[in-house]
Design an enzyme around this catalytic site. Structure first.
Site, PDB file in Angstrom:
ATOM      1  CG  HIS A  88       2.936  -0.172  -9.005  1.00 53.58           C
ATOM      2  ND1 HIS A  88       2.284   0.999  -9.277  1.00 53.58           N
ATOM      3  CD2 HIS A  88       2.866  -0.334  -7.658  1.00 53.58           C
ATOM      4  CE1 HIS A  88       1.857   1.532  -8.145  1.00 53.58           C
ATOM      5  NE2 HIS A  88       2.198   0.740  -7.145  1.00 53.58           N
ATOM      6  CD  GLU A 157      -0.075  -2.463  -4.888  1.00 53.51           C
ATOM      7  OE1 GLU A 157       0.283  -2.052  -3.782  1.00 53.51           O
ATOM      8  OE2 GLU A 157       0.394  -2.036  -5.953  1.00 53.51           O
TER       9      GLU A 157
HETATM   10  C1  PEP Z   1       1.617   1.250  -4.082  1.00 51.53           C
HETATM   11  O1  PEP Z   1       2.220   2.137  -4.657  1.00 51.53           O
HETATM   12  O2  PEP Z   1       1.889   0.059  -4.310  1.00 51.53           O
HETATM   13  C2  PEP Z   1       0.574   1.611  -3.120  1.00 51.53           C
HETATM   14  C3  PEP Z   1      -0.111   0.655  -2.565  1.00 51.53           C
HETATM   15  O3  PEP Z   1       0.384   2.936  -2.889  1.00 51.53           O
HETATM   16  P1  PEP Z   1      -0.441   3.599  -1.664  1.00 51.53           P
HETATM   17  O4  PEP Z   1      -0.080   2.815  -0.429  1.00 51.53           O
HETATM   18  O5  PEP Z   1       0.054   5.005  -1.597  1.00 51.53           O
HETATM   19  O6  PEP Z   1      -1.882   3.465  -1.969  1.00 51.53           O
END
Ligand code: PEP
Length: 238
Positions: A88, A157
């Site tokens: 992450h 992400e």
């Molecule tokens: C995450 O922590 O994986 C994430 C996507 O956070 P957020 O949805 O708050 O952007």
């Protein structure tokens, strides 16, 4: 589809138990067949319910030992946890985890047969350099990772989208996901500022197999709305 909620350092054990109960009841009542995972903080790890997996946000790559502040396999086994989030961006960029350490964790939990949600994503300065630089950056996050592992889910992400309220354009999500899938044909989640208002559109995009949601899923009702969106998309409801 796969819908996962990352609580980060939010929610107590009692709140997590209530969340899981509400989630389980909804999944049963709505006859949801999608895969649902929650990642509560370490103090709120608990047995999964019948239809909802509970995963760890992090754990050290050992059975147990002298690693102050970390939890390890032994603490996960106590609750029957068999799912883990690795790589992450907050662990990479806030807590300084190297690719080498992440790969070590990956190998260890792969050996133990865990379902691994492996996160990749680029910071803003890389995004600004364009798609080629972006994909090249992601390659660095492929190092030491066995993408042939059967029990693997990838989560794309973008670092700049996490917790910022910003998301890539829908076209960019389709494009980047397509490029990632060409290299690693695994279930691929999008994560980064998914909220109940944009989840349906994102879930409906090509090359998107689900979502990983942080703050937008802290309220269980918002996460339930996203699960309902996924169900509607599965059924082809506009
Ligand atoms: C995450 O922590 O994986 C994430 C996507 O956070 P957020 O949805 O708050 O952007």
């Amino acid at each position: 589809m796969i819908l996962a909620a990352n609580f980060k350092s939010n929610h107590t054990r009692a709140k997590t138990a209530a969340y899981l109960e509400a989630l389980e009841a909804f999944v049963v009542a709505q006859e949801i067949h999608d895969e649902i995972i929650i990642f509560p903080p370490a103090t709120a790890l608990m047995q999964k319910s019948l239809h909802v997996k509970v995963g760890a946000q992090n754990a050290f790559a050992v059975q147990n030992g002298a690693f102050t502040g970390e939890i390890a396999l032994e603490q996960l086994e106590e609750f029957g946890i068999k799912t883990i989030l690795l790589g992450h961006s907050e662990r990479r960029h806030v807590l300084g985890e190297s690719q080498e350490l992440i790969a070590e964790k990956f190998s260890f939990y792969k050996e133990k047969g865990f379902r691994i949600v492996y996160c990749i994503g680029e910071p803003l300065e890389v995004r600004e350099e364009g798609n080629e630089a972006l994909l090249e950056y992601l390659e660095g996050q492929y190092e030491g990772i066995d993408f042939g592992y059967d029990n693997l889910i990838i989560a794309y992400e973008p670092v700049w989208a996490i917790g910022s309220g910003l998301t890539p354009t829908e076209d960019d999500i389709v494009l980047i996901h397509g490029a990632i899938k060409k290299v690693h044909n695994k279930p691929l989640l999008y994560g980064g500022s998914v909220k109940k208002d944009n989840a349906r559109a994102i879930l409906g995009l090509d090359n998107v197999d689900g979502i990983l949601v942080g703050s937008g899923a802290l309220d269980v009702n918002d996460f339930l709305a996203m699960i309902k969106d996924a169900k509607d998309i599965n059924k082809g409801v506009e």
